[in-house]
Design a protein around this motif. Structure first.
Motif, mmCIF file in Angstrom:
data_model
loop_
_atom_site.group_PDB
_atom_site.id
_atom_site.type_symbol
_atom_site.label_atom_id
_atom_site.label_comp_id
_atom_site.label_asym_id
_atom_site.label_seq_id
_atom_site.Cartn_x
_atom_site.Cartn_y
_atom_site.Cartn_z
ATOM 1 N N ALA A 15 0.826 -1.215 0.000
ATOM 2 C CA ALA A 15 0.000 0.000 0.000
ATOM 3 C C ALA A 15 0.857 1.261 0.000
ATOM 4 O O ALA A 15 0.506 2.269 0.612
ATOM 5 N N ALA A 16 1.975 1.206 -0.715
ATOM 6 C CA ALA A 16 2.925 2.322 -0.695
ATOM 7 C C ALA A 16 2.336 3.625 -1.214
ATOM 8 O O ALA A 16 2.842 4.710 -0.892
ATOM 9 N N TYR A 17 1.262 3.546 -2.019
ATOM 10 C CA TYR A 17 0.690 4.758 -2.629
ATOM 11 C C TYR A 17 -0.667 5.109 -2.037
ATOM 12 O O TYR A 17 -1.458 5.819 -2.663
ATOM 13 N N SER A 18 -0.938 4.646 -0.832
ATOM 14 C CA SER A 18 -2.265 4.845 -0.242
ATOM 15 C C SER A 18 -2.618 6.311 -0.027
ATOM 16 O O SER A 18 -3.798 6.663 0.018
ATOM 17 N N GLU A 19 -1.620 7.176 0.100
ATOM 18 C CA GLU A 19 -1.890 8.594 0.368
ATOM 19 C C GLU A 19 -1.794 9.463 -0.873
ATOM 20 O O GLU A 19 -1.971 10.678 -0.796
ATOM 21 N N MET A 20 -1.529 8.866 -2.009
ATOM 22 C CA MET A 20 -1.396 9.626 -3.253
ATOM 23 C C MET A 20 -2.635 9.392 -4.109
ATOM 24 O O MET A 20 -2.598 8.771 -5.172
ATOM 25 N N ALA A 21 -3.782 9.878 -3.619
ATOM 26 C CA ALA A 21 -5.055 9.663 -4.286
ATOM 27 C C ALA A 21 -5.708 10.997 -4.600
ATOM 28 O O ALA A 21 -5.442 12.008 -3.950
ATOM 29 N N PHE A 22 -6.583 10.974 -5.613
ATOM 30 C CA PHE A 22 -7.124 12.202 -6.182
ATOM 31 C C PHE A 22 -8.653 12.179 -6.237
ATOM 32 O O PHE A 22 -9.275 11.127 -6.105
ATOM 33 N N ASP A 23 -9.215 13.354 -6.473
ATOM 34 C CA ASP A 23 -10.661 13.508 -6.714
ATOM 35 C C ASP A 23 -11.500 12.977 -5.562
ATOM 36 O O ASP A 23 -12.619 12.476 -5.764
ATOM 37 N N GLY A 24 -10.971 13.075 -4.344
ATOM 38 C CA GLY A 24 -11.717 12.625 -3.180
ATOM 39 C C GLY A 24 -11.654 11.139 -2.913
ATOM 40 O O GLY A 24 -12.220 10.650 -1.921
ATOM 41 N N PHE A 25 -10.956 10.376 -3.751
ATOM 42 C CA PHE A 25 -10.833 8.932 -3.543
ATOM 43 C C PHE A 25 -9.925 8.644 -2.351
ATOM 44 O O PHE A 25 -8.875 9.257 -2.199
ATOM 45 N N ARG A 26 -10.324 7.692 -1.498
ATOM 46 C CA ARG A 26 -9.546 7.331 -0.312
ATOM 47 C C ARG A 26 -9.262 5.836 -0.350
ATOM 48 O O ARG A 26 -10.116 5.004 -0.012
ATOM 49 N N PRO A 27 -8.049 5.424 -0.764
ATOM 50 C CA PRO A 27 -7.717 3.999 -0.773
ATOM 51 C C PRO A 27 -7.877 3.379 0.610
ATOM 52 O O PRO A 27 -7.638 4.027 1.635
ATOM 53 N N MET A 28 -8.264 2.122 0.638
ATOM 54 C CA MET A 28 -8.496 1.440 1.906
ATOM 55 C C MET A 28 -7.346 0.503 2.244
ATOM 56 O O MET A 28 -6.501 0.185 1.402
ATOM 57 N N SER A 29 -7.329 0.088 3.483
ATOM 58 C CA SER A 29 -6.396 -0.932 3.962
ATOM 59 C C SER A 29 -7.083 -2.286 3.902
ATOM 60 O O SER A 29 -8.297 -2.391 4.137
ATOM 61 N N ILE A 30 -6.309 -3.333 3.635
ATOM 62 C CA ILE A 30 -6.877 -4.681 3.657
ATOM 63 C C ILE A 30 -7.415 -5.003 5.038
ATOM 64 O O ILE A 30 -8.355 -5.806 5.195
ATOM 65 N N PHE A 31 -6.900 -4.347 6.071
ATOM 66 C CA PHE A 31 -7.324 -4.648 7.436
ATOM 67 C C PHE A 31 -8.607 -3.941 7.840
ATOM 68 O O PHE A 31 -9.073 -4.098 8.963
ATOM 69 N N GLU A 32 -9.191 -3.210 6.916
ATOM 70 C CA GLU A 32 -10.553 -2.745 7.137
ATOM 71 C C GLU A 32 -11.544 -3.898 7.006
ATOM 72 O O GLU A 32 -12.713 -3.755 7.355
ATOM 73 N N LEU A 33 -11.075 -5.030 6.500
ATOM 74 C CA LEU A 33 -11.839 -6.270 6.517
ATOM 75 C C LEU A 33 -11.459 -7.020 7.792
ATOM 76 O O LEU A 33 -10.296 -7.370 8.003
ATOM 77 N N ASP A 34 -12.418 -7.282 8.637
ATOM 78 C CA ASP A 34 -12.140 -7.810 9.982
ATOM 79 C C ASP A 34 -11.418 -9.144 9.978
ATOM 80 O O ASP A 34 -10.635 -9.444 10.889
ATOM 81 N N ASP A 35 -11.668 -9.976 8.980
ATOM 82 C CA ASP A 35 -11.069 -11.312 8.994
ATOM 83 C C ASP A 35 -9.723 -11.372 8.287
ATOM 84 O O ASP A 35 -9.232 -12.449 7.953
ATOM 85 N N ALA A 36 -9.079 -10.204 8.071
ATOM 86 C CA ALA A 36 -7.790 -10.183 7.384
ATOM 87 C C ALA A 36 -6.614 -10.392 8.332
ATOM 88 O O ALA A 36 -5.517 -10.738 7.889
ATOM 89 N N TYR A 37 -6.802 -10.191 9.631
ATOM 90 C CA TYR A 37 -5.668 -10.131 10.550
ATOM 91 C C TYR A 37 -4.835 -11.402 10.603
ATOM 92 O O TYR A 37 -3.630 -11.342 10.828
ATOM 93 N N ASP A 38 -5.446 -12.547 10.405
ATOM 94 C CA ASP A 38 -4.676 -13.793 10.499
ATOM 95 C C ASP A 38 -4.247 -14.321 9.135
ATOM 96 O O ASP A 38 -3.681 -15.419 9.047
ATOM 97 N N HIS A 39 -4.482 -13.521 8.064
ATOM 98 C CA HIS A 39 -4.166 -14.050 6.750
ATOM 99 C C HIS A 39 -3.557 -13.020 5.813
ATOM 100 O O HIS A 39 -3.518 -13.239 4.598
ATOM 101 N N ALA A 40 -3.085 -11.903 6.369
ATOM 102 C CA ALA A 40 -2.569 -10.852 5.489
ATOM 103 C C ALA A 40 -1.510 -10.027 6.209
ATOM 104 O O ALA A 40 -1.464 -9.965 7.443
#
Length: 398
Positions: free
Chosen positions: A207-232
């Motif tokens: 997610a190296a480019y997560s803060e370089m977004a335009f036009d109001g777009f906000r990239p998400m983290s994979i960990f916004e999915l609750d079941d990602a913690y044990d597999h990502a």
């Protein structure tokens, strides 16, 4: 006679980057001043406050001993606070994060940490070269997931053969992406995580480019999915988002056993990031939590300038929603390498041929937004003049 070179090196990287240095010298000899839109290295410094923090920290004698290979607790705590602030996710600063000498450090060593020779890793094609380079070092087989324009440059998990799925140990995703500047939505991440869990594959999200977004777009983290913690796991970098590329500092968060495995490798390879750099990086994150840094606005203006200019000279492309790159389909009748070479030799403008990032990159060039808007206007004007009057020179340069 013994050769003093590993055969691994023959499988790493693309020769095009060395070739382009030669082309640059040839362009200079032809009298061109170079506009380098090749390497994605920020042309701006960090904030003045961050630089002052670094300057003060390097004056303290206590910072000149060996740092911790996993990073200072202070930096890890601030990084976790920033993740909570930015994405609403919680990471344990003791167990679920490790500090890196840039995200390339972690990406280069992750396969050594969690795979064995003969394993398979799923990588994007086109993709950042270290993804496959790290596998060469670890003796791991790469399976290239094609990123095609018809699929919005997203991988098709259903197209991966069963025999590959059963052998795969990890899968690397990168959104917003380099080089193709694609983005992904929540539905894609849910599908990716479901695929990874079903086949017991570690999902590695760069997610190296997560803060370089335009036009109001906000990239998400994979960990916004609750079941990602044990597999990502997920990589975040200070290089592009905070103009600290030369400082070499980033961090990886997520699945605790994977974090611990990478810590073991790093403890045998390096002694961690210089403490004053960690202090400066923490200051950058703390400032961003109080008042968001404006790097996205800077690159949004540059994106507009470059895309508008390319459209005026005949390119057909959409506005990318994130990253510091434009991924442009080239005119028919050229290869990526031919047009990149000709543009450089005739105009002095450096772009990277798409095949440098994988065979699916043929037919495209990557252009980095690493110059001011007025320079980008000049670059597209030069390219336009060349394409309008220079197509007969396709095979004319030796």
């Amino acid at each position: 006679m013994k050769k003093w070179r590993s055969s691994r090196l023959d499988k790493m990287g693309s020769a095009i980057f060395a070739e382009m240095e030669t082309w640059k010298e040839q362009a200079k000899m032809r009298g061109h001043d170079i506009i380098d839109l090749g390497i994605g290295s920020p042309d701006q410094p960090p904030s003045e406050a961050v630089m002052l923090t670094l300057a003060e920290a390097v004056q303290e004698e206590r910072h000149y001993g060996y740092p911790s290979s996993q990073g200072s607790l202070k930096f890890r705590e601030v990084a976790c606070q920033w993740l909570q602030h930015r994405f609403g996710i919680h990471m344990d600063a003791q167990r679920e994060i490790v500090t890196l000498m840039g995200s390339q450090d972690g990406l280069a060593h992750l396969a050594l940490s969690i795979t064995d020779p003969g394993d398979v890793a799923l990588v994007p094609d086109p993709g950042y070269p270290i993804y496959e380079g790290s596998l060469v070092l670890a003796g791991v087989e790469a399976y290239r997931m094609p990123l095609k324009e018809v699929n919005q440059f997203l991988p098709d998990f259903d197209a991966i053969p069963d025999a590959i799925r059963s052998r795969a140990k990890m899968m690397i995703l990168n959104f917003p992406s380099n080089p193709v500047a694609a983005t992904a939505d929540r539905a894609f991440y849910e599908k990716a995580l479901q695929f990874a869990r079903e086949h017991e594959i570690l999902l590695v999200h760069d997610a190296a480019y997560s803060e370089m977004a335009f036009d109001g777009f906000r990239p998400m983290s994979i960990f916004e999915l609750d079941d990602a913690y044990d597999h990502a796991v997920e990589f975040h970098s200070m290089s592009k988002s905070f103009n600290m590329a030369g400082c070499r500092i980033a961090f990886m968060v997520g699945c605790e056993p994977v974090i611990e495995a990478l810590k073991v490798v790093k403890s045998n390879i390096d002694y961690g990031v210089f403490e004053p750099i960690q202090i400066a990086a923490a200051a950058a994150l703390e400032a961003d939590m109080k008042q968001p840094f404006s790097v996205g606005r800077l690159y949004e203006g540059r994106r507009n300038a470059l895309v508008d200019g390319l459209r005026r000279i005949g390119f057909s492309l959409e506005m990318p929603k994130a990253t510091m790159f434009v991924w442009a389909r080239i005119p028919k009748g050229w290869t990526s390498r031919q047009i990149s070479r000709e543009i450089l030799l005739h105009t002095g403008v450096v772009v990277i041929p798409g095949d440098a990032f994988g065979e699916q990159g043929e037919g495209y060039v990557r252009i980095a937004l690493v110059q001011p808007e007025e320079v980008l206007h000049e670059a597209t004007a030069r390219i336009g003049t060349f394409l309008q009057g220079g197509t007969n020179s396709l095979f004319g340069l030796q």
